[in-house]
Design a protein around this motif. Structure first.
Motif, PDB file in Angstrom:
ATOM      1  N   HIS A   1       4.832  -0.185   7.176  1.00  0.00           N
ATOM      2  CA  HIS A   1       5.902   0.235   6.273  1.00  0.00           C
ATOM      3  C   HIS A   1       6.107   1.738   6.414  1.00  0.00           C
TER       4      HIS A   1
ATOM      5  N   HIS B   1       7.337   5.690   4.629  1.00  0.00           N
ATOM      6  CA  HIS B   1       7.554   6.603   3.495  1.00  0.00           C
ATOM      7  C   HIS B   1       8.555   7.648   3.987  1.00  0.00           C
TER       8      HIS B   1
ATOM      9  N   GLU C   1       3.753  11.541   3.758  1.00  0.00           N
ATOM     10  CA  GLU C   1       2.732  11.617   2.707  1.00  0.00           C
ATOM     11  C   GLU C   1       1.666  12.634   3.099  1.00  0.00           C
TER      12      GLU C   1
ATOM     13  N   HIS D   1       2.966   3.746   8.151  1.00  0.00           N
ATOM     14  CA  HIS D   1       1.598   3.268   7.973  1.00  0.00           C
ATOM     15  C   HIS D   1       1.472   1.869   8.544  1.00  0.00           C
TER      16      HIS D   1
ATOM     17  N   THR E   1      -2.230   4.829  -1.143  1.00  0.00           N
ATOM     18  CA  THR E   1      -1.424   5.919  -1.694  1.00  0.00           C
ATOM     19  C   THR E   1      -0.529   5.433  -2.834  1.00  0.00           C
TER      20      THR E   1
ATOM     21  N   THR F   1       0.803  -1.221   0.000  1.00  0.00           N
ATOM     22  CA  THR F   1       0.000   0.000   0.000  1.00  0.00           C
ATOM     23  C   THR F   1       0.830   1.262   0.000  1.00  0.00           C
ATOM     24  N   CYS F   2       2.027   1.143  -0.440  1.00  0.00           N
ATOM     25  CA  CYS F   2       2.830   2.349  -0.359  1.00  0.00           C
ATOM     26  C   CYS F   2       3.702   2.503  -1.568  1.00  0.00           C
TER      27      CYS F   2
HETATM   28 ZN   LIG Z   1       1.988   3.660   2.884  1.00  0.00          ZN
END
Ligand SMILES: [Zn+2]
Length: 370
Positions: free
Chosen positions: A126, A128, A138, A151, A232, A21-22
């Motif tokens: 994870h 960012h 983000e 996240h 995202t 998801t990243c």
């Molecule tokens: Zn993420």
């Protein structure tokens, strides 16, 4: 036809799992597309993802800028209570460099339900981050981009797994934690950051003993922003209930440097793996607390001598202190007013009795003169 669509959907979802998801490697642009006409590569350098993933240009995308002056206070957003987050040391957790981010796989014995309308099970967390020259969160708050963001990804228990849940409107719940640089190492992150050098190569992985994942979260789990958004990364499914904590977590500059420089991907250092903020459109961002203008969410750029907990009591002190001050102020005011009224009445009574006394004395005198 239907089978083909299912296969395409499966491939997209499989990618979703691997990209966690990243992010992806901002430099990886040459990956061969071997999945028919479905574009299977995207980068952070060119974020016009809607060419291949139509949802990425829809109206409920993430991340967003959170304008605190436009948030709506919602008193039905209670404390978030992480359950089963303390993973025993005997359990091994996979830490991997998937070419897009560093990902820690989490057991589904971890869950969150308090603060949500249903139960969500954990899947992975994870990060960012930016680079030596730029921040990398983000979400931004009042236009400020923070050093990095974590996240913690959960899926709705009723759907059984992440892939199934990712395409359901209420399928995912992600906890977002913003990072600031403080003076000290944040030892709670050592189990992860100390192993980054061991997973420098893309697709490398190690196993680390379980630890208390809740120590990675801020202290104030009752102050957060809540809105409906999306993954995202492509395919940008708009199925995420976002919780972005108001309180930041501090890590040291050395720890941030590790995050920004340790991992490699196909075409160099894995950095700047954040998506740009997306339009809010007609969505409402709720706050679990009243973000008063004078109530600062974060101490802006930390005093280098301040302890890492410096930011953590600011909001608490303000709210609780002011409420108590207001309460005592009202009580004191009422008492003082009652006292003043009492004094005025006493004086009036004395005056009238004095006047009556004079009349009493006066009458006999008149009588005598008469
Ligand atoms: Zn993420």
């Amino acid at each position: 036809m239907s089978c083909r669509m299912d296969r395409l959907l499966f491939l997209i979802l499989a990618q979703l799992l691997t990209t966690a998801t990243c992010g992806t490697d901002p430099d990886s642009e040459s990956e061969e597309s071997d999945e028919g006409d479905m574009p299977d590569h995207w980068t952070y350098k060119d974020q016009d993802w809607s060419k291949g993933y139509k949802l990425c240009k829809e109206n409920s995308q993430s991340p967003i800028n959170i304008d605190t002056s436009k948030t709506t206070f919602n008193n039905k957003l209670p404390l978030i209570i992480p359950e089963g987050y303390n993973i025993p040391e005997t359990e091994q957790l996979e830490l991997s460099n998937n070419g897009h981010t560093v990902k820690l796989s989490l057991p589904d014995s971890m869950s969150i339900s308090h603060g949500f309308t249903q139960k969500y099970l954990a899947n992975q967390l994870h990060f960012h981050w930016g680079s030596a020259t730029s921040s990398g969160s983000e979400h931004t708050v009042d236009g400020v981009q923070y050093a990095a963001e974590m996240h913690v990804v959960h899926f709705a228990a009723k759907y059984g797994n992440l892939i199934e849940a990712a395409q359901k409107a209420d399928g995912l719940a992600v906890l977002g934690v913003l990072f600031q640089v403080g003076a000290q190492d944040n030892k709670n992150y050592n189990p992860i950051f100390d192993k980054l050098q061991d997973i420098a190569a893309e697709d490398a992985n190690v196993y680390i003993p379980g630890f208390d994942i809740s120590t990675l979260l801020p202290d104030q789990l009752y102050r957060y922003f809540r809105y409906d958004g999306s993954l995202t990364t492509p395919p940008c499914f708009q199925t995420v209930t976002w919780t972005v904590f108001n309180e930041t977590v501090q890590i040291s500059q050395a720890q941030l440097d590790k995050l920004e420089t340790s991992l490699k991907a196909a075409h160099g250092t894995l950095d700047s793996n954040f998506r740009h903020v997306q339009p809010l459109n007609r969505r409402t961002v709720f706050a679990s607390f009243s973000p008063l203008p004078t109530s600062r969410r974060i101490v802006p750029n930390i005093d280098s001598n301040a302890p890492s907990e410096a930011t953590k009591s600011v909001d608490d002190d303000f709210t609780l202190g002011d409420m108590l001050a207001a309460l005592f102020g009202i009580l004191f005011g009422c008492t003082a007013l009652a006292f003043v009224i009492y004094v005025i009445r006493q004086r009036k009574r004395q005056r009238s009795s004095t006047e009556r006394g004079q009349k009493v004395i006066y009458k006999p005198a008149a009588t005598m003169e008469a």
